[in-house]
Scaffold this motif. Sequence first.
Motif, mmCIF file in Angstrom:
data_model
loop_
_atom_site.group_PDB
_atom_site.id
_atom_site.type_symbol
_atom_site.label_atom_id
_atom_site.label_comp_id
_atom_site.label_asym_id
_atom_site.label_seq_id
_atom_site.Cartn_x
_atom_site.Cartn_y
_atom_site.Cartn_z
ATOM 1 N N PHE A 87 46.382 6.055 89.173
ATOM 2 C CA PHE A 87 45.869 4.450 89.492
ATOM 3 C C PHE A 87 46.225 3.753 88.361
ATOM 4 N N LYS A 88 46.123 2.394 88.407
ATOM 5 C CA LYS A 88 46.293 1.432 87.602
ATOM 6 C C LYS A 88 44.961 0.976 87.015
ATOM 7 N N GLU A 89 44.930 0.663 85.818
ATOM 8 C CA GLU A 89 43.535 0.048 85.060
ATOM 9 C C GLU A 89 43.591 -0.902 84.314
ATOM 10 N N SER A 90 43.544 -2.069 84.576
ATOM 11 C CA SER A 90 43.786 -3.250 83.769
ATOM 12 C C SER A 90 45.348 -3.217 83.009
ATOM 13 N N ALA A 91 46.114 -3.159 84.038
ATOM 14 C CA ALA A 91 47.691 -3.071 83.499
ATOM 15 C C ALA A 91 48.076 -1.660 82.770
ATOM 16 N N ILE A 92 47.209 -0.588 82.848
ATOM 17 C CA ILE A 92 47.391 0.578 82.235
ATOM 18 C C ILE A 92 47.693 1.728 83.341
ATOM 19 N N HIS A 93 48.763 2.392 83.340
ATOM 20 C CA HIS A 93 48.853 3.401 84.191
ATOM 21 C C HIS A 93 48.101 4.792 83.825
ATOM 22 N N CYS A 94 47.510 5.367 84.932
ATOM 23 C CA CYS A 94 46.600 6.389 84.376
ATOM 24 C C CYS A 94 46.908 7.581 85.434
ATOM 25 N N LEU A 95 47.192 8.750 84.814
ATOM 26 C CA LEU A 95 47.509 9.992 85.574
ATOM 27 C C LEU A 95 46.171 10.780 85.425
ATOM 28 N N VAL A 96 45.482 11.332 86.400
ATOM 29 C CA VAL A 96 44.238 12.089 86.505
ATOM 30 C C VAL A 96 44.649 13.559 86.855
ATOM 31 N N MET A 97 44.376 14.682 85.951
ATOM 32 C CA MET A 97 44.528 15.813 86.203
ATOM 33 C C MET A 97 43.588 16.733 86.001
ATOM 34 N N ASN A 98 43.594 18.087 86.577
ATOM 35 C CA ASN A 98 42.538 19.065 86.231
ATOM 36 C C ASN A 98 42.465 19.183 84.884
ATOM 37 N N PHE A 99 41.015 19.565 84.429
ATOM 38 C CA PHE A 99 40.675 19.852 83.009
ATOM 39 C C PHE A 99 40.745 21.444 82.976
ATOM 40 N N VAL A 100 41.644 22.255 81.999
ATOM 41 C CA VAL A 100 41.745 23.397 81.702
ATOM 42 C C VAL A 100 40.646 23.841 80.423
ATOM 43 N N LYS A 101 39.705 24.515 80.739
ATOM 44 C CA LYS A 101 38.888 24.842 79.339
ATOM 45 C C LYS A 101 39.428 25.890 78.678
ATOM 46 N N GLY A 102 39.537 25.530 77.543
ATOM 47 C CA GLY A 102 40.121 26.907 76.648
ATOM 48 C C GLY A 102 40.839 26.295 75.345
#
Length: 455
Positions: A87-102
Motif C-alpha cells: 500500500f501507499k501511506e502519505s506518498a510512501i510505498h509500503c511492503l508488508v511481509m510475514n515476521f520471522v522470529k529468530g
Amino acid sequence: MPWKAEQRLQNGKYVIDKVLGQGGFGITYKALHVELKRIVVIKTPNERLSNDPEYEKYIERFIQEGRTLARLSEDPHPHIVGVIDFFKESAIHCLVMNFVKGENLFEAVKRRGALPQAEIVPCIRQIGEALIVVHEAGLVHRDAHPQNIMLANNSKAVLIDFGIAKQVVPSSDTSINKDGHRAFAPYEQQTGGSREPNVDIYSLAATLYYAVTGKFPTNSLDRKLNSTSLTPPKQINRKISDQLNQAILNGMALEAEDRPYSMQTWLAMLEAPKATPPPSVEPAHRKEVIRSKPKLNSEGISSKSVRIIPWGRLIGVLFNYLLIGYFLAASNTPYIFWIATAIAVTVAAAGAEAWGVAWTAIMVMAWAVAWAVAKSALGSTNAKVNADPIAVVFSLLLAGFAAAFVGYTVFIAGEILENVVGDKLQGFNKVNTFLILASTSGLGLGLGWLGHRIF
C-alpha cells in the motif's frame, strides 16, 4: 524521518512497534496487524533518497519487486518470506511481509562463531531451494547474504529482503553494510550489475563460507583486480568435509562460466555421498572380510568428543603378539626382525594404507625365521650336511614351513588389528591409533620373549 512507535497506518490497520533496520535504500519496521492480531514487517524506501535524481527509478523497481513477490506468495514457499500487503501511506510505498522470529545468519555467526557443518548445510539447502523458485519466476535475488537469511526458532531458514534495492544504492552511500555485502557478491555484479542466476550461486556459496569459518571471504573484486587468493574454508576450519570445501570453492569460482550452471547443480554438490550397496552373497570360500566403518558424528567426521578403546579386543591382540614373541625367541630370530614385525602389522592396522611396507617387513621376517630354523636343524658342521643329505632336505622343508607360518601369523595379526581393533578405536586419529597399537604389540612381543626365557 522514520515512523515512531504507536504510529498507525491505513486508518489503524497497522500499528508501528519499532524500527528493525535501516539501510542505504530502505527502512524496515516491526508492526502489528490489528485485524489479524499478528506481527508483521513493513518495508519502505528511505525518504532521505528522495532528492536523488534516480529516486523515481528506485521506486519503480520497489513497486515491481513488490508485485513479483506478491505473485510468488500466491503459492507460498516455506523458505521464502510471504508478502501480505502492498500500500501507499502519505506518498510512501509500503511492503508488508510475514515476521520471522529468530535471528539472521550474520547475527548467529557473530554470537556463536563458526557453525557446525551438520547444522548450517541444511539451512543453506533450504535457501537454495527458495532461490530455485525465484529463478524459475525469472528473477535473480542478487542479495543472498547472511543478513538476509533468517534462522527461525524451528530450525527453518527463510530468505527475506528480496533484494528490492537490487544494489541501486547511490555511490555516495558509505554504509558499512554495503561494504560488508560486497564480500558476498561476484565481481561482475559489483562492476556491471549482472542479473544472471549464477550471481546467487556465488552469494550463497560465500554465505556458506562465512557460516562455517566465521570469517568474511576475500572480496571477489580484489581477487580479480589484485590477484588476491581466496583461502579455502577447510584451511580455516579443519572440521568441514572435503566435499563441502570443494562445493564452496566451486560456487565461488571467480569467473561466472566456471561456476555450476544452475542452483540445482550446486546444491547437488552439498549432498553426502550415497552409501555403497553391500556386495552380493557369494559362496563361503569366496567371502571377503567386510571392514566395518568407523562411526561418524553429525559433521561427518570421526567423533573426537567420545573416545572408545576396545579393551577386550586389545587384550586379544596382546596375547596374539605374545605367541609371536614366544616363537621368535624360540627360533633365535635377530631382534631387528622383531621390530619389523611390530611396525609391519601396526602400520597396516592403523589404517595408514601402507600394506606394501607391511608385506616387505613380513617377508623379511619370514626369511629370518627360516634362516634361524634351518641353521638350527642343520647343525653347526658341514660334515653333518655332507653325511646326511636327508637332513638337508628336511631342514629346508622345516624352514619353509616355519617361514610360511610366521608370514601367515603376522598377516592374520594385521587383519585382526585392522578390521577388529583399528576401526574400533573411535575418536582417535591415525597417529594416536598407531601409538596405541604399537604399544600393545611391543608389550606382547616382550612378554612372549620373557615367557620363553622363563619356561
